[in-house]
Design a protein around this motif. Structure first.
Motif, PDB file in Angstrom:
ATOM      1  N   UNK A 275       0.838  -1.191   0.000  1.00  0.00           N
ATOM      2  CA  UNK A 275       0.000   0.000   0.000  1.00  0.00           C
ATOM      3  C   UNK A 275       0.869   1.235   0.000  1.00  0.00           C
ATOM      4  N   UNK A 276       0.468   2.224  -0.813  1.00  0.00           N
ATOM      5  CA  UNK A 276       1.215   3.489  -0.840  1.00  0.00           C
ATOM      6  C   UNK A 276       0.740   4.460   0.212  1.00  0.00           C
ATOM      7  N   UNK A 277      -0.377   4.174   0.858  1.00  0.00           N
ATOM      8  CA  UNK A 277      -0.982   5.146   1.769  1.00  0.00           C
ATOM      9  C   UNK A 277      -0.180   5.332   3.043  1.00  0.00           C
ATOM     10  N   UNK A 278       0.250   4.239   3.650  1.00  0.00           N
ATOM     11  CA  UNK A 278       0.890   4.323   4.950  1.00  0.00           C
ATOM     12  C   UNK A 278       2.186   3.524   4.941  1.00  0.00           C
ATOM     13  N   UNK A 279       3.301   4.239   4.871  1.00  0.00           N
ATOM     14  CA  UNK A 279       4.593   3.569   4.835  1.00  0.00           C
ATOM     15  C   UNK A 279       4.923   2.915   6.172  1.00  0.00           C
ATOM     16  N   UNK A 280       4.347   3.437   7.268  1.00  0.00           N
ATOM     17  CA  UNK A 280       4.592   2.827   8.578  1.00  0.00           C
ATOM     18  C   UNK A 280       4.065   1.401   8.631  1.00  0.00           C
ATOM     19  N   UNK A 281       2.921   1.160   7.972  1.00  0.00           N
ATOM     20  CA  UNK A 281       2.371  -0.194   7.931  1.00  0.00           C
ATOM     21  C   UNK A 281       3.314  -1.140   7.195  1.00  0.00           C
ATOM     22  N   UNK A 282       3.912  -0.662   6.113  1.00  0.00           N
ATOM     23  CA  UNK A 282       4.863  -1.493   5.358  1.00  0.00           C
ATOM     24  C   UNK A 282       6.094  -1.782   6.203  1.00  0.00           C
ATOM     25  N   UNK A 283       6.584  -0.783   6.931  1.00  0.00           N
ATOM     26  CA  UNK A 283       7.750  -1.006   7.801  1.00  0.00           C
ATOM     27  C   UNK A 283       7.430  -2.030   8.877  1.00  0.00           C
ATOM     28  N   UNK A 284       6.217  -1.965   9.419  1.00  0.00           N
ATOM     29  CA  UNK A 284       5.837  -2.933  10.445  1.00  0.00           C
ATOM     30  C   UNK A 284       5.813  -4.343   9.867  1.00  0.00           C
ATOM     31  N   UNK A 285       5.322  -4.487   8.666  1.00  0.00           N
ATOM     32  CA  UNK A 285       5.322  -5.798   8.021  1.00  0.00           C
ATOM     33  C   UNK A 285       6.745  -6.311   7.848  1.00  0.00           C
ATOM     34  N   UNK A 286       7.647  -5.432   7.462  1.00  0.00           N
ATOM     35  CA  UNK A 286       9.037  -5.830   7.287  1.00  0.00           C
ATOM     36  C   UNK A 286       9.629  -6.305   8.615  1.00  0.00           C
ATOM     37  N   UNK A 287       9.318  -5.579   9.699  1.00  0.00           N
ATOM     38  CA  UNK A 287       9.853  -5.967  11.014  1.00  0.00           C
ATOM     39  C   UNK A 287       9.313  -7.328  11.439  1.00  0.00           C
ATOM     40  N   UNK A 288       8.030  -7.578  11.170  1.00  0.00           N
ATOM     41  CA  UNK A 288       7.438  -8.850  11.572  1.00  0.00           C
ATOM     42  C   UNK A 288       8.008 -10.014  10.767  1.00  0.00           C
ATOM     43  N   UNK A 289       8.357  -9.783   9.501  1.00  0.00           N
ATOM     44  CA  UNK A 289       8.921 -10.851   8.671  1.00  0.00           C
ATOM     45  C   UNK A 289      10.345 -11.181   9.101  1.00  0.00           C
ATOM     46  N   UNK A 290      11.118 -10.148   9.421  1.00  0.00           N
ATOM     47  CA  UNK A 290      12.539 -10.348   9.742  1.00  0.00           C
ATOM     48  C   UNK A 290      12.781 -10.654  11.214  1.00  0.00           C
ATOM     49  N   UNK A 291      11.837 -10.304  12.103  1.00  0.00           N
ATOM     50  CA  UNK A 291      12.054 -10.501  13.539  1.00  0.00           C
ATOM     51  C   UNK A 291      11.926 -11.965  13.917  1.00  0.00           C
ATOM     52  N   UNK A 292      12.728 -12.355  14.898  1.00  0.00           N
ATOM     53  CA  UNK A 292      12.629 -13.707  15.429  1.00  0.00           C
ATOM     54  C   UNK A 292      11.472 -13.735  16.431  1.00  0.00           C
ATOM     55  N   UNK A 293      10.458 -14.570  16.221  1.00  0.00           N
ATOM     56  CA  UNK A 293       9.309 -14.569  17.142  1.00  0.00           C
ATOM     57  C   UNK A 293       9.717 -14.989  18.549  1.00  0.00           C
ATOM     58  N   UNK A 294       9.146 -14.294  19.529  1.00  0.00           N
ATOM     59  CA  UNK A 294       9.407 -14.622  20.935  1.00  0.00           C
ATOM     60  C   UNK A 294       8.496 -15.768  21.358  1.00  0.00           C
ATOM     61  N   UNK A 295       9.090 -16.721  22.032  1.00  0.00           N
ATOM     62  CA  UNK A 295       8.287 -17.846  22.506  1.00  0.00           C
ATOM     63  C   UNK A 295       7.606 -17.476  23.821  1.00  0.00           C
ATOM     64  N   UNK A 296       6.377 -17.904  23.979  1.00  0.00           N
ATOM     65  CA  UNK A 296       5.639 -17.638  25.204  1.00  0.00           C
ATOM     66  C   UNK A 296       4.961 -18.925  25.641  1.00  0.00           C
TER      67      UNK A 296
END
Length: 386
Positions: A275-296
């Protein structure tokens, strides 16, 4: 169980509070990485349940509020407006306005969705053999195989998926590499596997119905972003580090091409790679793809869900409503009824086992029956033996 104006107001109030609370949790990276997008999705499902089930349950306790609340409710309830020679209640007029605007928004939404599907039909024969071969590869890798076709749509600048029943992936008229084509189709096909268009459709209908509630727009925005993150995670779950990087670079290239063409955004009832509307949303998607999920631990997850369900059930435990003193004529129904104060009064127990009520002014009422005796004792009057 019953449905009342007050149970409806409580439902709207609590669902709005829950939506705001979930929105705040959803914006905490630690919570999102620890509990995951499915938890957010489940919490919003609880909100929709609280909105839909507008009931006073058997254990619901009514809490009467006096003063401003009662006065305000009585004013609004009795308010009328003149329409020609008739008088119409304000609340009835507001309900009519709500219904008319809701129906208008739903019809408008369905009309636009139909137009999108119709346009996709026009380009359904505009096939691309390379895209169809890549789509077959994606289907063979999928855990679910919904019927999906792919076509080229020259009016688009961002790939999108559309169609609640006839699923189509529409691609812009660009030259994609084999890798880019694979990642684009993988993303859009995963949306169909997750039934994300159905969820978006229901979320839009919910917003059309409760258009006057600001909280539902938070819900719609959050659900759209959560669907994208969930799709990204599912699509890339078996990717290597290099493949994840290529997936992200594909999103960047799609955005760059879209910026250069400057065409319109994908319609409401569709899924888009970016989406071109909100670049912050795209950055968040990038962080979620690259981040190592925390186990709970499951214990923490169980405790959290127990708390969430408990809060929803507690919201049914009481209902706020105005409290009014009964009219005097309902109390003094005949001349034999009189009023007195129990301040300074007590109950006198006679030697013969009978009871009398003794007031502070010396008046005595003999031979109290069992019901009267229990009533006065519940009011705090003490028994004195004579």
């Amino acid at each position: 169980m019953s449905v009342t104006v007050f149970s409806f107001v409580m439902s709207v109030l609590f669902s709005a509070l829950f939506i705001v609370a979930i929105h705040m949790l959803r914006n905490q990276p630690l919570f999102l990485h620890s509990f995951g997008v499915h938890t957010i999705f489940g919490l919003y499902a609880l909100c929709l349940f609280r909105t839909a089930v507008v009931l006073e349950l058997p254990f619901t306790v009514p809490i009467g509020l006096n003063d401003m609340f009662s006065t305000g409710f009585e004013t609004v309830w009795a308010a009328q407006i003149s329409v020609g020679d008739s008088q119409i209640r304000v609340l009835l007029a507001l309900c009519g306005i709500w219904a008319v605007i809701s129906v208008t928004l739903i019809v408008q939404f369905l009309w636009k969705s139909w137009k999108v599907s119709r346009k996709a039909e026009w380009y359904s024969t505009n096939k691309d053999s390379r895209a169809e071969r890549v789509l077959e590869r994606v289907k063979n890798e999928s855990w679910r195989m919904p019927a999906v076709s792919v076509c080229i749509c020259p009016t688009l600048d961002i790939p999108m998926g559309t169609g609640l029943f006839r699923h189509r992936i529409c691609l812009p008229e660009h030259e994609y590499t084999q890798e880019e084509m694979y990642y684009i189709l993988k993303h859009e096909y995963t949306h169909f596997c997750n039934r994300d268009l159905t969820v978006k459709f229901l979320a839009h209908l919910f917003c059309c119905i409760f258009w006057w509630n600001p909280a539902v727009y938070l819900l719609k925005k959050d659900i759209s972003q959560i669907l994208e993150i969930k799709c990204d995670i599912r699509a890339t779950e078996k990717f290597s580090k290099r493949e994840r990087l290529e997936y992200l670079l594909t999103i960047v290239r799609v955005l760059e091409r879209a910026e250069s063409t400057g065409r319109t955004q994908p319609p409401m009832l569709s899924t888009g790679l970016a989406s071109r509307k909100n670049q912050d949303d795209t950055r968040e998607r990038f962080r979620m793809i690259t981040a190592v999920p925390r186990s709970i631990s499951r214990l923490c997850q169980g405790a959290f869900w127990t708390l969430a369900v408990t809060l929803v059930m507690l919201s049914y435990s009481f209902v706020l409503q105005p409290a009014f003193d009964p009219p005097v004529e309902d109390i003094y129904t005949n001349e034999s009824v009189e009023e007195f104060s129990t301040d300074g009064a007590y109950i006198s127990e006679r030697a013969d086992g009978s009871y009398s009520l003794v007031l502070s002014n010396g008046a005595i009422y003999d031979n109290l029956n069992r019901i009267a005796l229990e009533t006065y004792m519940n009011e705090g009057l003490k028994i004195r033996k004579e």
